[in-house]
Scaffold this active site. Structure first.
Site, PDB file in Angstrom:
ATOM      1  N   LYS A 167       6.580  -5.799 -19.769  1.00 26.16           N
ATOM      2  CA  LYS A 167       5.163  -5.925 -18.753  1.00 26.16           C
ATOM      3  C   LYS A 167       4.052  -6.751 -19.440  1.00 26.16           C
ATOM      4  CE  LYS A 167       5.568  -0.819 -18.094  1.00 26.16           C
ATOM      5  NZ  LYS A 167       4.874   0.496 -18.207  1.00 26.16           N
ATOM      6  N   ASN A 225       8.180   5.081 -18.957  1.00 21.00           N
ATOM      7  CA  ASN A 225       6.761   5.187 -18.120  1.00 21.00           C
ATOM      8  C   ASN A 225       6.628   3.971 -17.203  1.00 21.00           C
ATOM      9  OD1 ASN A 225       4.061   6.307 -17.779  1.00 21.00           O
ATOM     10  ND2 ASN A 225       3.856   3.929 -18.458  1.00 21.00           N
ATOM     11  N   GLU A 226       6.824   3.971 -16.046  1.00 23.08           N
ATOM     12  CA  GLU A 226       6.651   2.919 -15.007  1.00 23.08           C
ATOM     13  C   GLU A 226       7.495   1.763 -15.485  1.00 23.08           C
ATOM     14  OE1 GLU A 226       2.346   2.627 -15.070  1.00 23.08           O
ATOM     15  OE2 GLU A 226       2.186   4.822 -14.155  1.00 23.08           O
ATOM     16  N   VAL A 227       8.709   1.758 -15.963  1.00 20.60           N
ATOM     17  CA  VAL A 227       9.590   0.698 -16.219  1.00 20.60           C
ATOM     18  C   VAL A 227       9.837  -0.180 -15.348  1.00 20.60           C
ATOM     19  CG1 VAL A 227      10.299   1.736 -18.152  1.00 20.60           C
ATOM     20  CG2 VAL A 227      11.530   1.996 -16.133  1.00 20.60           C
ATOM     21  N   GLY A 269       8.916   8.712 -16.293  1.00 16.93           N
ATOM     22  CA  GLY A 269       7.548   8.669 -15.360  1.00 16.93           C
ATOM     23  C   GLY A 269       7.854   7.648 -14.539  1.00 16.93           C
TER      24      GLY A 269
END
Length: 215
Positions: A140, A177-179, A210
């Site tokens: 990210k 989480n939101e990968v 997530g």
């Protein structure tokens, strides 16, 4: 309590245990003593709770056999103006305010939480979705965890699950989480790999992730 694959395991029987729940967060302490030639050389006290947590399609979460609706929010690791090394009193105040609002559950984002936070959730009776990773292999940001994911995920996951698995507040593990891989074939493969690694160490809890970008 079990030490896991390849390690010493001992089953303990507890007669008529006081069950842990948000309304009655009963806790026990297990004392482990290490002896050498009958001489005490080390002592470790482990706090734990006794409870059952089962998820069913029709009735949802059953805690100690009773349906419980999770009313929760996402708890980030920082403490605002006090920074990331958050004093326990700040965490306790935050959790107390959340409970006064009607919250009975939190998801720890986006990395393994402070041990102090889980200790407080044990004592205060808050359900926890305990999260381990913010990135997998696709980054990210330039210096995120993706740069070391392949090298470190197995060691970091094992350390995280073994550290936190005796907390009765933890009812779910979250492996992401939101990968960025959440809609890709590679993401499915990584998720299966992470889930299998969690189950090898702790087969008693389900695993979630997530996700965003659902539309």
């Amino acid at each position: 309590l079990a030490a896991g694959k390849g390690r010493f395991e001992q089953t303990l029987a507890v007669a008529a245990p006081a069950l842990w729940s948000p309304g009655s967060p009963s806790l026990y302490t297990l004392r482990t003593e290490l002896l050498s030639d009958d001489k005490l050389v080390d002592v470790l006290d482990t706090t734990f709770g006794i409870r059952s947590a089962v998820f069913e399609a029709e009735r949802g979460l059953l805690l100690n056999g009773q349906p419980v609706k999770m009313l929760g929010m996402c708890e980030h690791h920082d403490g605002g103006c006090v920074g990331a090394a958050v004093p326990e009193a700040v965490l306790a105040r935050r959790l107390r305010i959340l409970q006064e609002m009607g919250c009975n559950a939190i998801r720890t984002a986006h990395n393994p939480p402070s041990p102090a936070l889980l200790d407080l959730c044990d004592r205060m009776g808050l359900l926890v979705i305990c999260e381990g990773f913010d990135e997998w292999a696709v980054p990210k940001k330039p210096c995120g965890y993706a740069t070391v994911f392949e090298q470190w995920w197995q060691r970091d996951l094992a350390d995280w699950i073994r550290r936190d698995r005796n907390h009765p507040c933890v009812i779910l593990w979250s492996v992401g989480n939101e990968v960025r891989e959440q809609f890709s074939e590679s993401g499915v493969a990584i998720a299966r790999k992470l889930i299998a690694a969690v189950a090898e160490i702790d087969p008693t809890r389900p695993v979630t992730c997530g996700c965003n970008w659902l539309a």
